[in-house]
Design a protein around this motif. Structure first.
Motif, PDB file in Angstrom:
ATOM      1  N   UNK A   1       0.788  -1.485   0.273  1.00  0.00           N
ATOM      2  CA  UNK A   1       0.486   0.178  -0.338  1.00  0.00           C
ATOM      3  C   UNK A   1       0.536   1.134   0.057  1.00  0.00           C
ATOM      4  N   UNK A   2       0.740   2.747  -1.322  1.00  0.00           N
ATOM      5  CA  UNK A   2       1.113   3.217  -1.263  1.00  0.00           C
ATOM      6  C   UNK A   2       0.689   4.730  -0.337  1.00  0.00           C
ATOM      7  N   UNK A   3       0.664   5.647   0.640  1.00  0.00           N
ATOM      8  CA  UNK A   3      -0.082   6.639   0.836  1.00  0.00           C
ATOM      9  C   UNK A   3       0.178   7.457  -0.479  1.00  0.00           C
ATOM     10  N   UNK A   4      -0.274   7.858  -1.288  1.00  0.00           N
ATOM     11  CA  UNK A   4      -0.673   8.872  -1.861  1.00  0.00           C
ATOM     12  C   UNK A   4      -0.710  10.242  -1.909  1.00  0.00           C
ATOM     13  N   UNK A   5       0.537  11.618  -1.530  1.00  0.00           N
ATOM     14  CA  UNK A   5      -0.018  12.665  -1.545  1.00  0.00           C
ATOM     15  C   UNK A   5       0.787  13.218  -2.569  1.00  0.00           C
ATOM     16  N   UNK A   6      -0.061  13.824  -3.050  1.00  0.00           N
ATOM     17  CA  UNK A   6      -0.227  15.100  -4.642  1.00  0.00           C
ATOM     18  C   UNK A   6      -0.554  16.104  -3.913  1.00  0.00           C
ATOM     19  N   UNK A   7      -0.428  16.913  -4.815  1.00  0.00           N
ATOM     20  CA  UNK A   7      -1.131  18.480  -5.275  1.00  0.00           C
ATOM     21  C   UNK A   7      -1.159  18.730  -6.953  1.00  0.00           C
ATOM     22  N   UNK A   8      -2.454  18.785  -6.846  1.00  0.00           N
ATOM     23  CA  UNK A   8      -3.098  19.094  -7.891  1.00  0.00           C
ATOM     24  C   UNK A   8      -3.685  20.382  -9.061  1.00  0.00           C
ATOM     25  N   UNK A   9      -2.894  20.660 -10.185  1.00  0.00           N
ATOM     26  CA  UNK A   9      -3.361  21.957 -10.504  1.00  0.00           C
ATOM     27  C   UNK A   9      -3.891  21.148 -12.194  1.00  0.00           C
ATOM     28  N   UNK A  68      -5.682  -1.146  -9.062  1.00  0.00           N
ATOM     29  CA  UNK A  68      -5.594   0.340  -9.133  1.00  0.00           C
ATOM     30  C   UNK A  68      -6.388   1.044  -8.403  1.00  0.00           C
ATOM     31  N   UNK A  69      -6.805   0.272  -6.898  1.00  0.00           N
ATOM     32  CA  UNK A  69      -7.903   1.383  -5.989  1.00  0.00           C
ATOM     33  C   UNK A  69      -7.614   2.034  -4.788  1.00  0.00           C
ATOM     34  N   UNK A  70      -8.093   3.139  -5.038  1.00  0.00           N
ATOM     35  CA  UNK A  70      -7.496   4.045  -3.802  1.00  0.00           C
ATOM     36  C   UNK A  70      -9.075   4.137  -2.756  1.00  0.00           C
ATOM     37  N   UNK A  71      -8.869   3.870  -1.983  1.00  0.00           N
ATOM     38  CA  UNK A  71      -9.686   4.087  -0.584  1.00  0.00           C
ATOM     39  C   UNK A  71     -10.259   5.779  -0.220  1.00  0.00           C
ATOM     40  N   UNK A  72     -10.720   5.920   0.749  1.00  0.00           N
ATOM     41  CA  UNK A  72     -11.137   7.032   1.261  1.00  0.00           C
ATOM     42  C   UNK A  72      -9.852   8.263   1.777  1.00  0.00           C
ATOM     43  N   UNK A  73      -9.521   9.401   1.880  1.00  0.00           N
ATOM     44  CA  UNK A  73      -9.451  10.222   1.783  1.00  0.00           C
ATOM     45  C   UNK A  73      -8.790  11.304   2.454  1.00  0.00           C
ATOM     46  N   UNK A  74      -7.806  12.863   1.987  1.00  0.00           N
ATOM     47  CA  UNK A  74      -8.665  13.804   2.687  1.00  0.00           C
ATOM     48  C   UNK A  74      -7.812  14.292   1.612  1.00  0.00           C
ATOM     49  N   UNK A  75      -8.502  15.880   2.083  1.00  0.00           N
ATOM     50  CA  UNK A  75      -8.125  17.205   1.062  1.00  0.00           C
ATOM     51  C   UNK A  75      -8.100  17.545   2.508  1.00  0.00           C
ATOM     52  N   UNK A  76      -6.699  18.727   2.027  1.00  0.00           N
ATOM     53  CA  UNK A  76      -5.825  19.662   3.571  1.00  0.00           C
ATOM     54  C   UNK A  76      -5.536  21.288   2.512  1.00  0.00           C
ATOM     55  N   UNK A  77      -5.879  22.041   2.325  1.00  0.00           N
ATOM     56  CA  UNK A  77      -5.463  22.914   1.650  1.00  0.00           C
ATOM     57  C   UNK A  77      -5.308  23.167   0.234  1.00  0.00           C
ATOM     58  N   UNK A  78      -5.339  21.428  -0.301  1.00  0.00           N
ATOM     59  CA  UNK A  78      -5.485  21.771  -1.530  1.00  0.00           C
ATOM     60  C   UNK A  78      -4.001  20.182  -1.330  1.00  0.00           C
ATOM     61  N   UNK A  79      -3.630  20.094  -0.862  1.00  0.00           N
ATOM     62  CA  UNK A  79      -2.555  18.715  -0.872  1.00  0.00           C
ATOM     63  C   UNK A  79      -3.139  17.403  -0.627  1.00  0.00           C
TER      64      UNK A  79
END
Length: 503
Positions: A1-9, A68-79
């Motif tokens: 499992x990877x914890x994907x941390x990204x900023x999308x523009x 690939x399956x992505x599970x529930x995450x969060x968005x904090x200030x655009x991250x």
């Protein structure tokens, strides 16, 4: 499992080459080449995976296939931060049994879900990637150009993603800030999956409740008048995060809305969020000269809203005002011409082409991250309620100075107070839940009446100017209507001024 941390523009297609050149020239950047990615997103007819806040895809590239399956995450200030699980496969369809059993909800019937899986939409694009070293961190930058397709419909895809491979999440902002220094981009809230579900007609239309009062997470047993760093910090974060998130969602709603009057109402609400961000940063001492300049530039691009709102109302909900006029047809035709001349349809794209637009959004994200990391300490001389009291008192005194009780207010006077009144109401929205409901709502009610009156005055003013441009004399008729409205507004204003403040 990877914890994907990204900023999308997001960006406009015309800036693709500029972005490629910019990324090629970054210090510490290593190009990773270009590849074509084909992606099928799967779900059941009842969208069971979406209900579980999961996204399932099969990606093909270079003769390789991966589910690939992505599970529930969060968005904090655009991250964006979201756990994901990847498994190499040979088939074109996913096999749910290959994922860890721990990720599924309790009592999930995976056999039934597997049997009903089908491809809902595709996202197919070319991806250019770079690995960029930022201090002790490594960031992968991916530039995606392609389209989303579903049920014979297509939507352009132009995204720039910054994913943290190692190190600190602040590297995402540092790198993105370099990119937006010269190239227009904006924060991207909607994922490819969210956009795909919408295009497939498998998602409800975008909606957003009215911004009444912000849910400040305040402990009920705490004396809010006493200094307390955590409460001020959390309050600041809630105000900024809420306004920034709504700003991004309202962008998407404006882009989709077809009705002119509804579209202008959304523009008004988006500007409210931008103003709330500016006022919050100022109230907490976080707005430097550069930020204020960026706010001023963006808000100056929104000055069309008042004229557009009056024209759209006269052409829509207020068109009955003209129903008995012999000159109705000529007036409606000219009003439509004036509305068309505002170029409302192109306004959003015009904003997106200004570098300051994305720079401002990213600057707010950076402030949010710094607050969360403890790098920005807010002044704690005041407790939360004292801070709120002071903010509302300052706003109240500005209103009293602009429209003192003894002044006979003209239509022009009211129109000049529109921005000040709007901002004062926003201060009350920001901190309203800290106060007793009955006294708060009684105090605010007549001011809301004045806002509605000012909007009607703007319609009268617009109609006056339009009639004059056509040589039509409506002066006496409009003067009677305006004076009747001013009389009612004066009663509301005197009532409002005499109210006992609730803070």
């Amino acid at each position: 499992m990877n914890a994907e941390i990204e900023l999308k523009l997001f960006f406009l297609p015309k800036f693709q080459e500029s972005l490629i050149n910019k990324l090629d020239s970054l210090d510490g950047a290593t190009p990773q080449g270009k590849r074509r990615l084909t992606n099928g997103y799967f779900d059941t007819p009842t969208l069971q995976l979406r209900q579980w806040d999961m996204g399932l895809r099969v990606r093909g590239f270079d003769g390789h296939k991966e589910q690939t399956i992505k599970t529930a995450g969060q968005v904090v200030g655009g991250i964006h931060s979201r756990p994901e699980y990847n498994v190499t496969i040979q088939a074109d369809s996913p096999d749910l049994s290959l994922f860890p059993t721990s990720i599924w909800p309790l009592n999930a019937d995976l056999t039934a879900v597997q049997a009903e899986l089908g491809c809902v939409f595709h996202t197919d694009f070319y991806r250019r990637a770079w690995h960029v070293t930022v201090g002790d961190s490594v960031v992968e930058v991916a530039l995606d150009i392609g389209e989303i397709s579903a049920n014979g419909q297509h939507e352009a895809l132009c995204e720039l993603e910054f994913e943290l491979l190692s190190g600190d999440a602040s590297a995402l902002l540092a790198l993105a800030t370099q990119v937006v220094s010269t190239i227009p981009v904006r924060l991207g809230k909607a994922s490819k999956a969210q956009r795909g579900y919408r295009l497939a007609g498998q998602s409800t239309p975008l909606t957003l409740s009215a911004l009444e009062f912000l849910p400040l997470p305040v402990p009920v047993d705490l004396n809010l008048h006493q200094p307390h760093q955590q409460d001020l910090t959390v309050t600041c974060q809630v105000l900024l995060e809420t306004a920034l998130e709504r700003w991004q969602l309202l962008e998407a709603m404006i882009a989709e809305e077809q009705d002119n009057e509804a579209k202008i109402a959304l523009w008004w609400r988006m500007r409210t969020c931008i103003r709330l961000l500016r006022m919050t940063l100022s109230q907490f001492g976080l707005a430097n000269a550069g930020l204020i300049q960026q706010f001023s530039l963006i808000e100056s691009q929104l000055e069309f809203i008042e004229d557009a709102q009056a024209l759209a109302a006269l052409l829509g909900s207020q068109k009955g005002l003209l129903s008995r006029l012999d000159s109705r047809q000529a007036l409606m035709q000219r009003l439509q011409q004036q509305f068309d001349a505002l170029g409302v349809a192109a306004r959003l794209t015009s904003l997106w082409q200004q570098v300051e637009y994305g720079q401002l959004q990213l600057a707010i994200v950076a402030i949010l991250l710094d607050i969360g990391a403890g790098k920005i300490a807010l002044a704690v001389e005041l407790g939360l309620l004292t801070h709120a009291d002071n903010a509302q008192e300052a706003s109240w005194q500005a209103i009293l100075a602009a429209m003192p009780a003894e002044k006979a207010m003209t239509a022009e006077d009211y129109l000049l107070c529109a921005v000040l009144l709007d901002e004062s109401i926003q201060v009350g929205q920001a901190y309203g839940l800290l106060y007793e409901t009955k006294s708060r709502d009684a105090f605010r009610a007549p001011w809301h009446d004045l806002v509605l009156g000012i909007r009607t005055l703007a319609c009268y003013q617009q109609l006056t100017l339009t009639a004059k441009s056509l040589g039509i004399d409506l002066a006496d008729w409009l003067e009677d209507k305006q004076q009747s409205l001013l009389f009612a507004m004066e009663a509301s204003r005197q009532n409002a001024i005499q109210q006992i403040t609730y803070w």
